[in-house]
Write a protein that holds these residues in place. Structure first.
Motif, PDB file in Angstrom:
ATOM      1  N   VAL A 140     -44.894  27.934 -45.336  1.00  0.00           N
ATOM      2  CA  VAL A 140     -46.133  27.708 -45.669  1.00  0.00           C
ATOM      3  C   VAL A 140     -46.600  28.776 -46.758  1.00  0.00           C
ATOM      4  CG1 VAL A 140     -48.476  27.142 -44.944  1.00  0.00           C
ATOM      5  CG2 VAL A 140     -46.888  26.418 -43.619  1.00  0.00           C
ATOM      6  N   VAL A 141     -47.006  28.258 -47.861  1.00  0.00           N
ATOM      7  CA  VAL A 141     -47.488  29.075 -48.953  1.00  0.00           C
ATOM      8  C   VAL A 141     -48.875  28.634 -49.505  1.00  0.00           C
ATOM      9  CG1 VAL A 141     -46.727  30.221 -51.009  1.00  0.00           C
ATOM     10  CG2 VAL A 141     -45.125  29.711 -49.574  1.00  0.00           C
ATOM     11  N   TYR A 142     -49.701  29.509 -49.831  1.00  0.00           N
ATOM     12  CA  TYR A 142     -50.707  29.197 -50.779  1.00  0.00           C
ATOM     13  C   TYR A 142     -51.062  30.094 -51.727  1.00  0.00           C
ATOM     14  CZ  TYR A 142     -55.559  27.674 -51.656  1.00  0.00           C
ATOM     15  OH  TYR A 142     -56.612  27.307 -52.529  1.00  0.00           O
ATOM     16  N   GLU A 143     -51.059  29.742 -53.104  1.00  0.00           N
ATOM     17  CA  GLU A 143     -51.239  30.544 -54.153  1.00  0.00           C
ATOM     18  C   GLU A 143     -50.383  31.898 -53.950  1.00  0.00           C
ATOM     19  OE1 GLU A 143     -55.388  31.626 -54.163  1.00  0.00           O
ATOM     20  OE2 GLU A 143     -55.995  29.633 -55.091  1.00  0.00           O
ATOM     21  N   ASP A 144     -49.095  31.573 -53.815  1.00  0.00           N
ATOM     22  CA  ASP A 144     -48.041  32.419 -53.970  1.00  0.00           C
ATOM     23  C   ASP A 144     -48.184  33.526 -52.732  1.00  0.00           C
ATOM     24  OD1 ASP A 144     -45.356  33.156 -55.050  1.00  0.00           O
ATOM     25  OD2 ASP A 144     -46.598  35.211 -55.967  1.00  0.00           O
ATOM     26  N   GLU A 145     -48.734  33.236 -51.626  1.00  0.00           N
ATOM     27  CA  GLU A 145     -49.072  34.192 -50.601  1.00  0.00           C
ATOM     28  C   GLU A 145     -48.253  33.277 -49.430  1.00  0.00           C
ATOM     29  OE1 GLU A 145     -52.295  36.120 -47.404  1.00  0.00           O
ATOM     30  OE2 GLU A 145     -52.764  35.029 -49.243  1.00  0.00           O
ATOM     31  N   LEU A 146     -47.413  33.904 -48.608  1.00  0.00           N
ATOM     32  CA  LEU A 146     -46.778  33.264 -47.378  1.00  0.00           C
ATOM     33  C   LEU A 146     -47.746  33.408 -46.223  1.00  0.00           C
ATOM     34  CD1 LEU A 146     -44.040  32.190 -46.202  1.00  0.00           C
ATOM     35  CD2 LEU A 146     -43.200  34.358 -45.880  1.00  0.00           C
ATOM     36  N   LEU A 147     -48.002  32.170 -45.720  1.00  0.00           N
ATOM     37  CA  LEU A 147     -48.986  32.345 -44.615  1.00  0.00           C
ATOM     38  C   LEU A 147     -48.345  32.030 -43.296  1.00  0.00           C
ATOM     39  CD1 LEU A 147     -51.873  30.139 -45.936  1.00  0.00           C
ATOM     40  CD2 LEU A 147     -51.495  32.652 -46.263  1.00  0.00           C
ATOM     41  N   GLY A 148     -47.153  31.216 -43.558  1.00  0.00           N
ATOM     42  CA  GLY A 148     -46.432  31.184 -41.961  1.00  0.00           C
ATOM     43  C   GLY A 148     -45.179  30.204 -42.537  1.00  0.00           C
ATOM     44  N   TYR A 149     -45.273  29.241 -41.385  1.00  0.00           N
ATOM     45  CA  TYR A 149     -43.899  28.176 -41.543  1.00  0.00           C
ATOM     46  C   TYR A 149     -44.265  27.037 -40.657  1.00  0.00           C
ATOM     47  CZ  TYR A 149     -41.813  30.541 -37.760  1.00  0.00           C
ATOM     48  OH  TYR A 149     -41.491  31.259 -36.304  1.00  0.00           O
ATOM     49  N   VAL A 150     -43.631  26.013 -40.916  1.00  0.00           N
ATOM     50  CA  VAL A 150     -43.702  24.830 -40.167  1.00  0.00           C
ATOM     51  C   VAL A 150     -42.088  24.225 -40.022  1.00  0.00           C
ATOM     52  CG1 VAL A 150     -45.984  23.819 -41.146  1.00  0.00           C
ATOM     53  CG2 VAL A 150     -43.792  23.000 -42.116  1.00  0.00           C
ATOM     54  N   GLY A 151     -42.088  23.691 -38.466  1.00  0.00           N
ATOM     55  CA  GLY A 151     -40.605  23.573 -38.453  1.00  0.00           C
ATOM     56  C   GLY A 151     -40.610  22.122 -37.364  1.00  0.00           C
ATOM     57  N   LEU A 152     -39.221  21.765 -37.497  1.00  0.00           N
ATOM     58  CA  LEU A 152     -38.894  20.580 -36.265  1.00  0.00           C
ATOM     59  C   LEU A 152     -37.695  21.163 -35.499  1.00  0.00           C
ATOM     60  CD1 LEU A 152     -39.160  17.529 -38.672  1.00  0.00           C
ATOM     61  CD2 LEU A 152     -40.914  18.157 -37.190  1.00  0.00           C
ATOM     62  N   ASP A 153     -37.529  20.748 -34.295  1.00  0.00           N
ATOM     63  CA  ASP A 153     -36.656  21.075 -33.196  1.00  0.00           C
ATOM     64  C   ASP A 153     -36.039  19.980 -33.032  1.00  0.00           C
ATOM     65  OD1 ASP A 153     -37.044  23.842 -33.740  1.00  0.00           O
ATOM     66  OD2 ASP A 153     -37.944  24.048 -31.859  1.00  0.00           O
ATOM     67  N   TYR A 154     -34.705  19.762 -32.680  1.00  0.00           N
ATOM     68  CA  TYR A 154     -33.973  18.752 -32.276  1.00  0.00           C
ATOM     69  C   TYR A 154     -33.330  19.503 -30.928  1.00  0.00           C
ATOM     70  CZ  TYR A 154     -35.116  15.972 -36.553  1.00  0.00           C
ATOM     71  OH  TYR A 154     -35.630  15.524 -37.467  1.00  0.00           O
ATOM     72  N   VAL A 155     -33.399  18.701 -29.800  1.00  0.00           N
ATOM     73  CA  VAL A 155     -33.273  19.419 -28.574  1.00  0.00           C
ATOM     74  C   VAL A 155     -32.277  18.473 -27.699  1.00  0.00           C
ATOM     75  CG1 VAL A 155     -33.557  19.937 -26.032  1.00  0.00           C
ATOM     76  CG2 VAL A 155     -35.039  20.587 -28.078  1.00  0.00           C
ATOM     77  N   PHE A 156     -32.190  17.153 -27.983  1.00  0.00           N
ATOM     78  CA  PHE A 156     -31.265  16.348 -27.000  1.00  0.00           C
ATOM     79  C   PHE A 156     -29.978  16.055 -27.655  1.00  0.00           C
ATOM     80  CE2 PHE A 156     -35.747  14.388 -26.064  1.00  0.00           C
ATOM     81  CZ  PHE A 156     -35.635  14.607 -25.052  1.00  0.00           C
ATOM     82  N   GLU A 157     -30.044  16.290 -28.969  1.00  0.00           N
ATOM     83  CA  GLU A 157     -28.641  15.981 -29.577  1.00  0.00           C
ATOM     84  C   GLU A 157     -28.694  16.919 -31.072  1.00  0.00           C
ATOM     85  OE1 GLU A 157     -27.783  11.867 -30.041  1.00  0.00           O
ATOM     86  OE2 GLU A 157     -29.622  11.599 -31.453  1.00  0.00           O
ATOM     87  N   LYS A 158     -27.398  17.052 -31.468  1.00  0.00           N
ATOM     88  CA  LYS A 158     -27.391  17.755 -32.864  1.00  0.00           C
ATOM     89  C   LYS A 158     -27.899  16.659 -33.733  1.00  0.00           C
ATOM     90  CE  LYS A 158     -23.516  20.724 -31.382  1.00  0.00           C
ATOM     91  NZ  LYS A 158     -22.049  20.827 -31.719  1.00  0.00           N
ATOM     92  N   LYS A 159     -28.400  17.223 -34.988  1.00  0.00           N
ATOM     93  CA  LYS A 159     -29.008  16.399 -35.773  1.00  0.00           C
ATOM     94  C   LYS A 159     -28.434  16.915 -37.464  1.00  0.00           C
ATOM     95  CE  LYS A 159     -32.079  13.497 -37.780  1.00  0.00           C
ATOM     96  NZ  LYS A 159     -31.908  11.773 -37.618  1.00  0.00           N
ATOM     97  N   GLU A 160     -28.128  16.087 -38.220  1.00  0.00           N
ATOM     98  CA  GLU A 160     -27.684  16.212 -39.509  1.00  0.00           C
ATOM     99  C   GLU A 160     -28.979  16.151 -40.241  1.00  0.00           C
ATOM    100  OE1 GLU A 160     -24.998  15.202 -43.265  1.00  0.00           O
ATOM    101  OE2 GLU A 160     -24.469  14.449 -41.326  1.00  0.00           O
ATOM    102  N   ILE A 161     -29.464  17.266 -40.689  1.00  0.00           N
ATOM    103  CA  ILE A 161     -31.045  17.465 -41.536  1.00  0.00           C
ATOM    104  C   ILE A 161     -30.745  16.580 -42.958  1.00  0.00           C
ATOM    105  CG2 ILE A 161     -32.982  18.514 -42.221  1.00  0.00           C
ATOM    106  CD1 ILE A 161     -32.313  18.824 -39.192  1.00  0.00           C
TER     107      ILE A 161
END
Length: 391
Positions: A140-161
């Motif tokens: 997560v970037v705003y005006e070239d500053e790294l603020l954080g990140y967003v994500g998705l997890d897959y638990v039940f089975e492997k996932k080809e992203i």
């Protein structure tokens, strides 16, 4: 499989066309987010998890110059454990590989946790503990500053992203950069406004107390006998007590059980009755505050309201004595002396200055060479005592 790609590589045009309805309905919620309705962010996370079949969707934000990170928003599908409250105050130094990728503004795509490189052993261990099999993370970037990140997890089975999943998360991350920046500014303004309001309330409280004291003094002066000069005179403590009880009659009528026991034979004392009246008034006001705090805040469901207040006067060989007992909130023994210090108070801002009991102490001890102290305080009752030398 472990992949690291640049945040802007996803095929956004194809995604925009394929998920036009999603963009118009779901991500539009973010334009209305404020500090008062930031739950909308977790609603969007829910929508993203459902459209991408993810087990968990989340937002992490950095603080303290990117030395600490927190999981501040999270959505978990049915059967998936929440991790948000376990992932707070995380030291960024503990996850060097992870942070390094994000600082490079790269997306982290892991199709199979088991194939993570040896450089990411710590990160792999944490992900395995959460049961994650595959994931994708976007900075997560705003005006070239790294603020954080967003994500998705897959638990039940492997996932080809695939590129669609990366696209939707990348778009959400771009929205979150602006949203998080705005939330930070709103929160800073809210805190500043809160401090200003607290200070204004404090000033109002001080003003009200001053006006109250002025009224008491004025009424005392009006009640002075024509032949009685202002100064130290021979006075009876019971008479001063009666006058203060009259002033506080409306408040005292709210007490479930109020008792007055006066020794009618007590000797007079040399004093200024306005000053001694102030001592009694301050002690009684303190008792009334503690009773109110107990039966409206600490025990609001006590329908019986077993509030109790008693005032007693008596004498010993050298002193005329007044005791005030209440069954409000107790005072720890280590504070029995401290409560008489100037500006010490347990009251909320705007409710007290911390001067009432210190003024009482100054009058009784320093001016009249008497004594004032807490005799006892426990879960049953608290007793204040002050003593004045006999005439």
């Amino acid at each position: 499989m472990q992949k690291v790609v640049n945040a802007g590589q996803a095929n956004s045009k194809e995604f925009l066309k394929k998920y036009d309805d999603f963009l118009n309905t779901t991500l539009s919620k973010l334009s209305n987010v404020s500090i008062y309705n930031d739950f909308l962010i977790e609603e969007v996370l829910s929508d993203i998890a459902k459209i991408t079949n993810a087990s968990r969707a989340y937002v992490f934000m950095f603080r303290e110059c990117m030395t600490v990170m927190d999981n501040i928003y999270e959505y978990c599908s049915k059967g998936i454990s929440e991790e948000k409250y376990n992932l707070q105050n995380l030291k960024c130094d503990y996850f060097p590989w992870w942070i390094d990728q994000l600082k490079k503004r790269q997306c982290i795509i892991i199709d199979d946790i088991n194939n993570m490189s040896s450089d990411a052993e710590i990160e792999k261990e944490v992900l395995e503990e959460q049961g994650v099999k595959s994931l994708v993370v976007v900075p997560v970037v705003y005006e070239d500053e790294l603020l954080g990140y967003v994500g998705l997890d897959y638990v039940f089975e492997k996932k080809e992203i695939d590129s669609d999943i990366v696209s939707i998360l990348n778009l959400f991350a771009k929205f979150m950069g602006k949203v998080q920046h705005d939330l930070y500014n709103q929160f800073s303004f809210y805190n500043m406004k809160k401090v200003i309001n607290q200070n204004l309330n404090h000033i109002k409280g001080l003003k009200a107390q001053i006006q109250n004291q002025e009224q008491i003094i004025l009424k005392s002066l009006q009640c002075e006998r024509a032949d009685c000069k202002i100064g130290q005179n021979k006075e009876n403590l019971n008479d001063i007590l009666d006058y203060i009880l009259e002033i506080l009659s409306a408040d005292l009528n709210q007490i479930s059980k109020f008792e007055v026991n006066k020794d009618t034979e007590i000797k007079d004392v040399i004093c200024n009755k306005i000053e001694i009246g102030q001592v009694i008034l301050n002690i009684l006001n303190n008792s009334l505050y503690e009773l109110n705090k107990k039966y409206t805040i600490i025990e609001p469901n006590d329908k019986k309201n077993n509030s109790y207040l008693s005032v007693r006067t008596y004498e010993d060989e050298n002193y005329v004595i007044c005791e005030v007992t209440n069954n409000g909130t107790p005072i720890p023994e280590k504070l029995w002396v401290k409560v008489f210090e100037p500006f010490y108070t347990t009251k909320e801002i705007g409710e007290g200055t911390g001067l009432g009991l210190s003024i009482a102490y100054d009058i009784v001890v320093n001016k009249y060479k008497g004594d004032i102290f807490i005799k006892d305080s426990n879960h049953t009752s608290t007793t204040f005592v002050f003593k004045l030398p006999k005439f």
